[in-house]
Enzyme design. Structure first.
Site, short mmCIF file in Angstrom:
data_model
loop_
_atom_site.label_atom_id
_atom_site.label_comp_id
_atom_site.label_asym_id
_atom_site.label_seq_id
_atom_site.Cartn_x
_atom_site.Cartn_y
_atom_site.Cartn_z
N GLU A 177 0.83 -1.20 0.00
CA GLU A 177 0.00 0.00 0.00
C GLU A 177 0.86 1.25 0.00
O GLU A 177 2.02 1.22 0.40
CB GLU A 177 -0.93 0.00 1.22
CG GLU A 177 -0.40 0.63 2.47
CD GLU A 177 0.88 0.01 3.00
OE1 GLU A 177 1.77 0.79 3.43
OE2 GLU A 177 1.03 -1.22 3.00
N GLU B 26 4.36 -0.67 1.78
CA GLU B 26 4.48 -0.93 0.34
C GLU B 26 4.51 -2.41 0.00
O GLU B 26 4.52 -2.78 -1.17
CB GLU B 26 5.76 -0.28 -0.26
CG GLU B 26 5.84 1.21 -0.11
CD GLU B 26 7.15 1.79 -0.66
OE1 GLU B 26 7.93 1.02 -1.27
OE2 GLU B 26 7.41 2.99 -0.47
#
Length: 353
Positions: A169, A312
């Site tokens: 994310e 991430e």
């Protein structure tokens, strides 16, 4: 909400893997958690011959209106900039994704701004969430749509041939939303789970704790209703991440869970379909204090402790070679029978003679 049909773990495959690992040329249990991982992967996939390459990485991007309440060290436009950095290959998740030969895609489900990069999958639901200190983060319909988008993106990357799913994310303010979601699910005191995120000051941290506490008091999210929680204090990318996890579990694809935000999203997925947890492996222990609470809620044990807190999907990508080692162990090691190496009892006889 869509119907999710997650198959039960194949315990027979796990028993076969356990028996086979006992025949490999090593003392029983001497490869520790690698043996446990191999057995788990056999149960997930239903196969004794394991395959987890190529892995697939999906990064979901979205913004959070709660940033306007002074809870982040970075301005909201960083999300837009990071999406560009990721599609240009310059982010940490790109580096680690290349290292493991992952298939990769970035999905915009709610960035506050115009994402123009053609490499991005454009599925924007709205321009960021509302500030849940004073309003709903999103509507129930928007939350459900985000889950469905995540599910569909998960199915698509699985159908492209990936054998293990990593979900990441990007979104400024997402540790605040994740803390609010986690507190809603577990009833934990926000003071015990809210961390310093991207590096906020002590004053900002105190503000962040107060914002989470006040938002929960205002909205009263239902702890057993994932969509209610998402609509009141959640994030669009978190909903999409949960949806992708549901897709992987439904297709018997192992899910390698990243850090705090990903693990909280996994808690949401668990609310939607409890057996999704059976297909999860936790990659690492984040330094975000709330991560410990989320890990305990899933009743899982992370593989690594590297003091990471980037998100991430980076922690999962870094941990992936451990899964590959477990796979190579069961696929490539010789057995006592086919190697000519004496087993335990024979060795003891020789040493004592």
């Amino acid at each position: 909400m869509m119907n999710i049909d997650i198959p039960l773990l194949n315990k027979a495959a796990g028993e076969k893997a356990t028996s086979y690992i006992a025949t490999l040329t090593k003392p029983l249990g001497s490869l520790g958690r690698l043996e446990e991982i191999a057995i788990s992967l056999a149960e997930m996939t239903g196969n004794l011959t394991l395959e987890i390459t190529p892995p697939g990485i999906i990064v979901f991007a979205a913004d959070h209106g709660i940033v306007k309440e002074g809870v982040s060290a970075y301005p909201q436009e960083v999300t837009l900039q990071m999406v560009a950095n990721i599609v240009n290959g310059g982010a940490a998740i790109n580096v680690f994704g290349r290292q493991i030969g992952a298939k990769f895609k970035v999905v915009d489900v709610g960035v506050a701004g115009d994402v123009t990069e053609v490499q991005v999958i454009h599925k924007k639901i709205r321009q960021g969430t509302g500030s849940f200190l004073t309003e709903l983060a999103m509507t129930r319909e928007e939350a459900e749509k985000a889950v469905l988008i995540g599910y569909e993106e998960g199915i698509q990357i699985i159908e492209s041939g990936i054998k293990c799913l990593i979900i990441g994310e990007v979104g400024i303010g997402n540790t605040t939303a994740s803390s609010a979601v986690l507190a809603s699910i577990t009833g934990a005191d926000p003071a015990a789970i809210v961390g310093f995120g991207t590096g906020i000051s002590t004053e900002q941290h105190n503000r962040k704790v107060a914002v989470v506490r006040d938002a929960i008091s205002l909205h009263q999210p239902k702890p057993t209703d994932a969509i209610d929680i998402l609509s009141k204090v959640g994030g669009l990318e978190m909903a999409a991440m949960a949806g992708a996890m549901l897709a992987a579990a439904e297709k018997r694809v192992p899910i390698l869970i990243d850090g705090f935000i990903c693990t909280v999203s996994a808690c949401l997925a668990k609310l939607m379909a409890p057996t999704v947890v059976d297909y999860m492996i936790l990659s690492h222990q984040s330094v975000e204090p709330g991560h410990t609470t989320a890990v305990k809620h899933l009743q899982k044990e992370p593989l690594l402790q590297l003091n990471m807190r980037l998100g991430e999907g980076t922690g999962a990508a870094v941990a992936f070679p451990i899964l590959q080692s477990a796979v190579n162990m069961i696929n490539e090691m010789a057995t006592f029978e086919n190697s000519g190496v004496s087993g335990k009892d024979e060795t003891e006889v020789i040493m004592n003679s």
